[in-house]
Design an enzyme around this catalytic site. Structure first.
Site, PDB file in Angstrom:
ATOM      1  N   TYR A 178       0.843  -1.249   0.039  1.00  0.00           N
ATOM      2  CA  TYR A 178      -0.069  -0.125  -0.111  1.00  0.00           C
ATOM      3  C   TYR A 178       1.027   1.152   0.069  1.00  0.00           C
ATOM      4  O   TYR A 178       0.834   2.226  -0.811  1.00  0.00           O
ATOM      5  CB  TYR A 178      -0.888  -0.053   1.177  1.00  0.00           C
ATOM      6  CG  TYR A 178      -1.853   1.161   1.121  1.00  0.00           C
ATOM      7  CD1 TYR A 178      -3.098   0.971   0.406  1.00  0.00           C
ATOM      8  CD2 TYR A 178      -1.567   2.181   2.008  1.00  0.00           C
ATOM      9  CE1 TYR A 178      -3.943   2.330   0.594  1.00  0.00           C
ATOM     10  CE2 TYR A 178      -2.512   3.479   1.900  1.00  0.00           C
ATOM     11  CZ  TYR A 178      -3.540   3.366   1.285  1.00  0.00           C
ATOM     12  OH  TYR A 178      -4.436   4.487   1.010  1.00  0.00           O
ATOM     13  N   SER A 181       2.920   1.631  -3.289  1.00  0.00           N
ATOM     14  CA  SER A 181       2.120   1.869  -4.435  1.00  0.00           C
ATOM     15  C   SER A 181       2.042   3.398  -4.279  1.00  0.00           C
ATOM     16  O   SER A 181       1.767   4.126  -5.465  1.00  0.00           O
ATOM     17  CB  SER A 181       1.047   1.058  -4.529  1.00  0.00           C
ATOM     18  OG  SER A 181       0.205   1.141  -3.329  1.00  0.00           O
ATOM     19  N   LYS A 182       1.500   3.822  -3.217  1.00  0.00           N
ATOM     20  CA  LYS A 182       0.978   5.143  -3.045  1.00  0.00           C
ATOM     21  C   LYS A 182       2.156   6.314  -3.207  1.00  0.00           C
ATOM     22  O   LYS A 182       2.013   7.286  -3.691  1.00  0.00           O
ATOM     23  CB  LYS A 182       0.271   5.373  -1.648  1.00  0.00           C
ATOM     24  CG  LYS A 182      -1.163   4.794  -1.586  1.00  0.00           C
ATOM     25  CD  LYS A 182      -1.973   5.355  -2.430  1.00  0.00           C
ATOM     26  CE  LYS A 182      -3.474   4.826  -2.315  1.00  0.00           C
ATOM     27  NZ  LYS A 182      -4.319   5.370  -3.530  1.00  0.00           N
TER      28      LYS A 182
END
Length: 266
Positions: A178, A181-182
């Site tokens: 998470y 990817s962010k």
């Protein structure tokens, strides 16, 4: 010289929003409708658009709903073909959809050794690859009127590491996929901003934690660490969407804007 009201008017412009039926997505949709913009609502197959469409009846805007599994490159290609076949304009693209996983998803909320490549790839596909793919595929439409805007939705965990102690005693967690990817979304924004200028502006919004009835011990720890002393609500993001989608931000590109109550200021 235009007034502020004239600068924020989205009349005649069409905004495509992914993850449109989600918690944040619905508020983004309502924001654009309030500004007189037209809408292309994109979400997973079998998403329930009915409640959202009922709310939008009070606005005079054109609305198109398109089902798309952003985890599939074939679905994304089909969606772009449909937009082209219907000759729909796209003046603003909001890459809002996200793979956030669930606490019971295998290989997601787990110690590093238990986080799997499969869930890593799923998060990367939706959170980062889909944003790249749609931005690339829709760029000709965004460039057409020389005032396009791409708004990517990242997270405070795209630029800061999670405070793991806040999750102790809960089933919650923040997997590597998470955050990574962010973080990629923020860098993608910078890259796109320099390559698509001057016709298209590209910016990132990085939300802080949004209150959704999380365990009390987590909420308490989060609020203690936040200067404004509370978690966000969905309404807190309407202003930044109105700003970045409209001509209010006509000279703003390549920026990552934290909407986090001061969480990242420490």
């Amino acid at each position: 010289m235009r007034t502020v009201q004239q600068l924020m008017d989205m009349s005649g412009r069409t905004v495509l929003i992914t993850g449109a039926t989600g918690n944040l997505g619905q508020h983004m949709v309502e924001t654009i409708a309030e500004l007189n913009g037209n809408l292309i609502l994109v979400d997973r197959p079998d998403s329930n658009y009915s409640i959202l469409l009922e709310k939008l009846k009070i606005y005079k805007c054109n609305i198109e709903c398109i089902e798309c599994d952003l985890e599939s490159d074939n679905h994304r290609t089909e969606m772009v073909h449909k937009i082209n076949n219907l000759n729909l304009p796209v003046n603003v693209l909001i890459n809002n959809a996200a793979f956030g996983g669930t606490t019971d998803l295998q290989g997601w909320v787990a110690p590093l050794e238990g986080q799997t490549i499969k869930t890593w790839r799923r998060a990367m596909e939706v959170n980062l690859t889909a944003a790249f793919d749609l931005s690339k595929s829709l760029l000709p439409k965004l460039k057409k009127n020389r005032n396009g805007s791409i708004i990517n939705i990242s997270s405070i965990y795209g630029s800061s590491s999670p405070v793991h102690s806040m999750y102790e005693g809960t089933k919650m967690g923040n997997p590597a996929a998470y955050s990574v990817s962010k973080g990629g979304v923020i860098q993608l924004t910078r890259w796109l901003a320099t390559t698509s200028a001057p016709d298209v502006r590209v910016n990132t919004v990085s939300p802080g934690g949004v209150f959704r009835n999380q365990p009390e011990q987590f909420v308490s720890k989060y609020e203690e660490r936040t200067p404004l002393g509370r978690m966000a609500t969905e309404e807190d993001f309407k202003g930044i969407i109105a700003y970045l989608a409209s001509d209010l931000s006509k000279y703003v590109t390549g920026q990552n804007i934290n909407i986090d109550g001061g969480w990242s200021a420490w």
